[in-house]
Design a protein around this motif. Sequence first.
Motif, PDB file in Angstrom:
ATOM      1  N   GLU A  29      33.657 -16.412 -32.430  1.00 45.47           N
ATOM      2  CA  GLU A  29      33.128 -17.261 -31.358  1.00 45.47           C
ATOM      3  C   GLU A  29      31.951 -16.581 -30.657  1.00 45.47           C
ATOM      4  O   GLU A  29      30.950 -17.216 -30.336  1.00 45.47           O
ATOM      5  N   ALA A  30      32.063 -15.277 -30.414  1.00 43.21           N
ATOM      6  CA  ALA A  30      30.968 -14.531 -29.788  1.00 43.21           C
ATOM      7  C   ALA A  30      29.730 -14.535 -30.670  1.00 43.21           C
ATOM      8  O   ALA A  30      28.606 -14.686 -30.176  1.00 43.21           O
ATOM      9  N   GLU A  31      29.937 -14.378 -31.980  1.00 47.69           N
ATOM     10  CA  GLU A  31      28.804 -14.412 -32.906  1.00 47.69           C
ATOM     11  C   GLU A  31      28.138 -15.782 -32.888  1.00 47.69           C
ATOM     12  O   GLU A  31      26.914 -15.896 -32.862  1.00 47.69           O
ATOM     13  N   ARG A  32      28.936 -16.839 -32.893  1.00 44.46           N
ATOM     14  CA  ARG A  32      28.400 -18.198 -32.882  1.00 44.46           C
ATOM     15  C   ARG A  32      27.584 -18.451 -31.620  1.00 44.46           C
ATOM     16  O   ARG A  32      26.464 -18.949 -31.668  1.00 44.46           O
ATOM     17  N   LYS A  33      28.145 -18.051 -30.475  1.00 41.37           N
ATOM     18  CA  LYS A  33      27.441 -18.249 -29.211  1.00 41.37           C
ATOM     19  C   LYS A  33      26.161 -17.416 -29.155  1.00 41.37           C
ATOM     20  O   LYS A  33      25.131 -17.877 -28.676  1.00 41.37           O
ATOM     21  N   GLY A  34      26.244 -16.192 -29.652  1.00 35.92           N
ATOM     22  CA  GLY A  34      25.065 -15.337 -29.669  1.00 35.92           C
ATOM     23  C   GLY A  34      23.944 -15.913 -30.522  1.00 35.92           C
ATOM     24  O   GLY A  34      22.781 -15.910 -30.127  1.00 35.92           O
TER      25      GLY A  34
ATOM     26  N   GLU B 137      23.562 -19.064 -31.289  1.00 35.88           N
ATOM     27  CA  GLU B 137      23.101 -20.281 -30.618  1.00 35.88           C
ATOM     28  C   GLU B 137      22.104 -19.941 -29.513  1.00 35.88           C
ATOM     29  O   GLU B 137      21.061 -20.583 -29.381  1.00 35.88           O
ATOM     30  N   GLU B 138      22.426 -18.930 -28.718  1.00 38.06           N
ATOM     31  CA  GLU B 138      21.529 -18.501 -27.639  1.00 38.06           C
ATOM     32  C   GLU B 138      20.227 -17.940 -28.199  1.00 38.06           C
ATOM     33  O   GLU B 138      19.156 -18.173 -27.640  1.00 38.06           O
ATOM     34  N   PHE B 139      20.328 -17.190 -29.286  1.00 35.99           N
ATOM     35  CA  PHE B 139      19.128 -16.647 -29.926  1.00 35.99           C
ATOM     36  C   PHE B 139      18.203 -17.777 -30.368  1.00 35.99           C
ATOM     37  O   PHE B 139      17.001 -17.751 -30.103  1.00 35.99           O
ATOM     38  N   ASP B 140      18.762 -18.785 -31.028  1.00 35.03           N
ATOM     39  CA  ASP B 140      17.961 -19.921 -31.483  1.00 35.03           C
ATOM     40  C   ASP B 140      17.302 -20.635 -30.311  1.00 35.03           C
ATOM     41  O   ASP B 140      16.115 -20.978 -30.361  1.00 35.03           O
ATOM     42  N   LYS B 141      18.061 -20.866 -29.247  1.00 35.65           N
ATOM     43  CA  LYS B 141      17.516 -21.535 -28.068  1.00 35.65           C
ATOM     44  C   LYS B 141      16.387 -20.718 -27.448  1.00 35.65           C
ATOM     45  O   LYS B 141      15.377 -21.267 -27.007  1.00 35.65           O
ATOM     46  N   THR B 142      16.583 -19.413 -27.407  1.00 36.76           N
ATOM     47  CA  THR B 142      15.571 -18.540 -26.815  1.00 36.76           C
ATOM     48  C   THR B 142      14.284 -18.559 -27.620  1.00 36.76           C
ATOM     49  O   THR B 142      13.193 -18.696 -27.051  1.00 36.76           O
ATOM     50  N   VAL B 143      14.373 -18.436 -28.933  1.00 35.54           N
ATOM     51  CA  VAL B 143      13.177 -18.463 -29.772  1.00 35.54           C
ATOM     52  C   VAL B 143      12.474 -19.813 -29.640  1.00 35.54           C
ATOM     53  O   VAL B 143      11.249 -19.879 -29.521  1.00 35.54           O
ATOM     54  N   LEU B 144      13.239 -20.887 -29.619  1.00 36.26           N
ATOM     55  CA  LEU B 144      12.674 -22.220 -29.477  1.00 36.26           C
ATOM     56  C   LEU B 144      11.956 -22.364 -28.137  1.00 36.26           C
ATOM     57  O   LEU B 144      10.815 -22.844 -28.077  1.00 36.26           O
ATOM     58  N   SER B 145      12.585 -21.920 -27.065  1.00 38.89           N
ATOM     59  CA  SER B 145      11.976 -22.006 -25.731  1.00 38.89           C
ATOM     60  C   SER B 145      10.730 -21.136 -25.620  1.00 38.89           C
ATOM     61  O   SER B 145       9.711 -21.564 -25.072  1.00 38.89           O
ATOM     62  N   LEU B 146      10.813 -19.922 -26.128  1.00 40.20           N
ATOM     63  CA  LEU B 146       9.665 -19.010 -26.049  1.00 40.20           C
ATOM     64  C   LEU B 146       8.478 -19.528 -26.862  1.00 40.20           C
ATOM     65  O   LEU B 146       7.336 -19.456 -26.402  1.00 40.20           O
ATOM     66  N   SER B 147       8.732 -20.055 -28.041  1.00 38.49           N
ATOM     67  CA  SER B 147       7.641 -20.572 -28.869  1.00 38.49           C
ATOM     68  C   SER B 147       6.975 -21.770 -28.207  1.00 38.49           C
ATOM     69  O   SER B 147       5.753 -21.858 -28.137  1.00 38.49           O
ATOM     70  N   GLY B 148       7.792 -22.691 -27.700  1.00 35.50           N
ATOM     71  CA  GLY B 148       7.232 -23.846 -27.014  1.00 35.50           C
ATOM     72  C   GLY B 148       6.497 -23.460 -25.748  1.00 35.50           C
ATOM     73  O   GLY B 148       5.402 -23.961 -25.464  1.00 35.50           O
ATOM     74  N   GLY B 149       7.065 -22.550 -24.976  1.00 34.72           N
ATOM     75  CA  GLY B 149       6.416 -22.089 -23.760  1.00 34.72           C
ATOM     76  C   GLY B 149       5.123 -21.347 -24.035  1.00 34.72           C
ATOM     77  O   GLY B 149       4.138 -21.501 -23.303  1.00 34.72           O
ATOM     78  N   ALA B 150       5.127 -20.545 -25.079  1.00 35.84           N
ATOM     79  CA  ALA B 150       3.916 -19.794 -25.431  1.00 35.84           C
ATOM     80  C   ALA B 150       2.786 -20.739 -25.827  1.00 35.84           C
ATOM     81  O   ALA B 150       1.621 -20.497 -25.483  1.00 35.84           O
ATOM     82  N   LEU B 151       3.110 -21.803 -26.533  1.00 36.06           N
ATOM     83  CA  LEU B 151       2.087 -22.809 -26.866  1.00 36.06           C
ATOM     84  C   LEU B 151       1.474 -23.366 -25.587  1.00 36.06           C
ATOM     85  O   LEU B 151       0.247 -23.458 -25.464  1.00 36.06           O
ATOM     86  N   GLY B 152       2.319 -23.744 -24.641  1.00 30.56           N
ATOM     87  CA  GLY B 152       1.826 -24.293 -23.380  1.00 30.56           C
ATOM     88  C   GLY B 152       0.975 -23.312 -22.602  1.00 30.56           C
ATOM     89  O   GLY B 152      -0.099 -23.655 -22.096  1.00 30.56           O
TER      90      GLY B 152
END
Length: 167
Positions: free
Chosen positions: A19-24, A26-41
């Motif tokens: 469960e910890a691996e799954r959550k980790g 998931e958070e990693f994916d969200k972070t990369v997605l947010s950072l990439s989108g934010g960096a574009l902006g």
Amino acid sequence: MTRNEVSGGDLEYRKLLVEAERKGQEEFDKTVLSLSGGALGVSFVFLKDVIGNQPLDLPGLLIAAWVSWGFSTLAVLLSYHLSIHTIRRCIEQIDRCQRDESFGGVYAEWTKRLNVAGAVLFFVGVISITVFAAFNFSNKGAPNARTSTVKPAVSASAAAPVSNSKP
């Protein structure tokens, strides 16, 4: 109990780790997605407000950053999609008692690859925009030499007409 059997306490601990691996992840994916989108902006704002109408040095680096962040976002989104297929495949394998194959099959492998690709592409974009910004700051002297659109405030005494005629 043989070496391959898992005790009750270990089984509970294993569930927590899964469960910890799954959550980790998931958070990693969200972070990369947010950072990439934010960096574009942020890069669009940098281009508009800092560089302005000045000619660009090394515009290929800016394009490389945008493309990297776009593909990083795509890789993470595909990873999300494939992870659903991975889970379904694992469930099928368990239901069929197919423990001789790797769990998740090709979906699991591609999910891992896309996660790595998303992170690598994000950092390629960061490096590209950093070099681009360094060249464009150092070669321009001052950020944004555009003319201001804000008019300076005029005081009432300066706005009143001055008459040179004597009464």
